[in-house]
Design a protein around this motif. Sequence first.
Motif, short mmCIF file in Angstrom:
data_model
loop_
_atom_site.label_atom_id
_atom_site.label_comp_id
_atom_site.label_asym_id
_atom_site.label_seq_id
_atom_site.Cartn_x
_atom_site.Cartn_y
_atom_site.Cartn_z
N GLY A 146 2.08 12.73 16.03
CA GLY A 146 1.78 11.31 15.86
C GLY A 146 1.67 10.96 14.41
N THR A 147 1.14 9.75 14.16
CA THR A 147 1.04 9.23 12.81
C THR A 147 -0.16 9.81 12.11
OG1 THR A 147 -0.24 7.37 13.58
CG2 THR A 147 2.14 7.08 13.48
N VAL A 148 -0.13 9.74 10.79
CA VAL A 148 -1.28 10.20 10.02
C VAL A 148 -2.37 9.14 10.07
CG1 VAL A 148 0.10 11.61 8.50
CG2 VAL A 148 -0.28 9.23 7.93
N GLY A 149 -3.53 9.48 9.46
CA GLY A 149 -4.67 8.58 9.52
C GLY A 149 -4.44 7.30 8.74
N PHE A 150 -5.47 6.46 8.71
CA PHE A 150 -5.41 5.14 8.10
C PHE A 150 -4.94 5.24 6.66
CE2 PHE A 150 -5.99 0.88 7.48
CZ PHE A 150 -6.94 0.56 6.55
N ALA A 151 -3.88 4.52 6.36
CA ALA A 151 -3.32 4.44 5.00
C ALA A 151 -3.01 5.81 4.42
CB ALA A 151 -4.25 3.66 4.09
N GLY A 152 -2.54 6.70 5.26
CA GLY A 152 -2.08 7.98 4.74
C GLY A 152 -3.06 9.12 4.85
N ALA A 153 -4.30 8.87 5.25
CA ALA A 153 -5.26 9.96 5.38
C ALA A 153 -5.02 10.68 6.69
CB ALA A 153 -6.69 9.42 5.35
N PRO A 154 -4.70 11.98 6.70
CA PRO A 154 -4.39 12.67 7.94
C PRO A 154 -5.58 12.69 8.88
CG PRO A 154 -3.73 13.96 6.03
CD PRO A 154 -4.54 12.82 5.53
N ASP A 212 -5.85 19.11 2.30
CA ASP A 212 -7.01 18.60 1.56
C ASP A 212 -6.60 17.51 0.57
OD1 ASP A 212 -8.71 20.26 2.88
OD2 ASP A 212 -9.03 21.66 1.21
N VAL A 213 -5.57 17.80 -0.23
CA VAL A 213 -5.16 16.87 -1.27
C VAL A 213 -4.65 15.56 -0.67
CG1 VAL A 213 -3.56 16.47 -3.17
CG2 VAL A 213 -4.67 18.69 -2.92
N SER A 214 -3.82 15.65 0.38
CA SER A 214 -3.27 14.43 0.97
C SER A 214 -4.35 13.58 1.60
CB SER A 214 -2.20 14.78 2.00
OG SER A 214 -2.74 15.57 3.05
N THR A 215 -5.38 14.21 2.16
CA THR A 215 -6.49 13.45 2.74
C THR A 215 -7.25 12.68 1.67
OG1 THR A 215 -6.74 15.07 4.52
CG2 THR A 215 -8.60 13.61 4.11
N VAL A 216 -7.55 13.36 0.55
CA VAL A 216 -8.29 12.70 -0.52
C VAL A 216 -7.44 11.60 -1.15
CG1 VAL A 216 -9.38 13.03 -2.77
CG2 VAL A 216 -9.70 14.73 -0.97
N LEU A 217 -6.17 11.89 -1.39
CA LEU A 217 -5.29 10.87 -1.97
C LEU A 217 -5.15 9.67 -1.05
CD1 LEU A 217 -2.43 12.99 -3.57
CD2 LEU A 217 -4.13 11.62 -4.75
N GLY A 218 -5.05 9.93 0.25
CA GLY A 218 -4.96 8.81 1.19
C GLY A 218 -6.18 7.92 1.13
N MET A 234 0.85 -1.19 0.00
CA MET A 234 0.00 0.00 0.00
C MET A 234 0.87 1.23 0.00
SD MET A 234 -3.09 1.05 -0.07
CE MET A 234 -3.94 -0.46 0.39
N GLY A 235 0.56 2.21 -0.81
CA GLY A 235 1.35 3.42 -0.90
C GLY A 235 1.20 4.29 0.33
N HIS A 236 2.04 5.31 0.46
CA HIS A 236 1.97 6.22 1.57
C HIS A 236 1.79 7.62 1.05
CE1 HIS A 236 6.11 6.65 0.24
NE2 HIS A 236 6.12 7.81 0.88
N VAL A 237 1.48 8.54 1.95
CA VAL A 237 1.28 9.93 1.59
C VAL A 237 2.25 10.78 2.38
CG1 VAL A 237 -0.33 11.86 1.60
CG2 VAL A 237 -1.15 9.58 1.10
N GLU A 238 3.01 11.60 1.69
CA GLU A 238 3.88 12.55 2.37
C GLU A 238 3.15 13.87 2.46
OE1 GLU A 238 7.44 12.76 0.17
OE2 GLU A 238 7.90 10.63 0.36
N ILE A 239 2.77 14.25 3.67
CA ILE A 239 2.03 15.50 3.83
C ILE A 239 3.00 16.61 4.11
CG2 ILE A 239 -0.02 14.31 4.68
CD1 ILE A 239 0.75 15.12 7.48
N PRO A 240 2.64 17.86 3.79
CA PRO A 240 3.52 18.98 4.06
C PRO A 240 3.77 19.11 5.56
CG PRO A 240 1.76 19.62 2.57
CD PRO A 240 1.42 18.26 3.09
#
Length: 511
Positions: A13-21, A235-241, A1-7
Amino acid sequence: MGHVEIPESDISGTVGFAGAPRPRTATARSRPATPEELWTAPAVPRDRVDRPGAKRKPGRHLPLLVLTDVLGLGFPALLVLRAGDQPGAPIAAAVAATAWAVVRAARGRYAARDAGRVRGNPLGDWLVLVGLLAVLLAVTGGSLDPATAVAALVPGPAVAVLAGATARRLSARRGAARRVLVVGEAAGLDRTIGLLNSRTDHAYAVVAAVPVGPAVPNCGMPVPGRLAPERAHDDVSTVLGGALTHDADLVLLAPGPRLDDDRLRRLSWGLHDSGLALCVLSELSGIAAARVRPTSVAGLTLLHVAPPLRRGAQAVLKAVVDRGGAALGLLVLAPVLFCVALAVRLTSPGPVFHRQTRHGRHNRPFTMWKFRTMVADAESRREQLSAANESEGPMFKMRRDPRVTRIGHALRRTSVDELPQLLNVLRGDMSLVGPRPPLPEEVSRYDERELRRLAVRPGLTGLWQVSGRSDLSWQETVSLDLWYVDNWSVATDMGLLARTVRAVTDGRGAY
């Protein structure tokens, strides 16, 4: 599963499930974003090969589609040119076939997402081809006969249509559905997902939802992330996640007060830069795509909506098809009509035909004919059964109506009882295809929206016939009829007539 690099942010702590903040505090959301945070899309690996469930492979039918176009025009062109004793027939046919593929590609007919969908008019592609080859012939000084050369190019558009239809069927059979992540406010999510999930005649499968704001949607879909009420730089990282979590290949945005033009534009930048397809829901509903033409004026995207067909060549052609089809149907089905009439007369006392006042185009009453499927005094007994009505609208529907005769059940299931309405079509009271003709007491309870069903002639069959008939709710029936009223065409009528045969054979919803 891919990851999301947020700004860089103040998220701990960690970001949300599978990259969603995870949801951020109001303080964090109000912090002004840097230009890098606003303009740079997150680095999201889009390698779909290693992710399970990624079954869609856009463009896998492109080679077959191109080859079909080339051979479909080149081979008949070669035969016609040889039959006309034209010099250099093989070379001319090869050049024409190659030019045909180039024209189709230049006009976007082989776009990966639209392969097999014959966008635009193939005849327009063909006219461009004729013009291109005419110029080429004049420049090279060829000695081909112009009439023979044009005749050799005639099969091109027909093959393009057939190839497109074949590619669409192949895509449907191999499960090339779009996995959709819907983004919007809770009310918009519930409406959009509810409508998409209520129909199966499209290729959009909703896999998750990302709500905007604190409201909780009731759509029953997974919620991998949530957008803040106001625009935020995550916004973008949440949707992509969310898209990566559920392997979505399309994001459907439902605009609203909290998802305004500026926010939509910034989301589109990030999603497109990350290789994810985007679709924006229009507030227009019940309008066929063929009636909508997008244009861009002064930086604005405008949708020109063509008016419904009410007159003109298609209306004249529809009238000709109605009268001719009804006359031919009565002639061919005469033995069947005689046998059914005899069976009705011998199995129950009463007349063979049931005549009933219905309302047609512009609310004009007319007498509709059917084979009698109920006992002779059915109308007088209807009031006694009003409490058993299974319809929430003005129609009376009862699955096990005691007034229906034994042969009436068979006639209704096969829709043979409707065949005498060919007389109404021949007289011009009805059409072969159209909305269901209503009773006067039903029309008396119509509101302004429902009265629009009477803008066209009622039909012997229609969308309601091929979509479930009596199994449909009243609102579903009205919605289908209104769609037809605004979007009918002769081609649509031909398709509905073909689908009616399958619906009658199935018998679903007929009682």
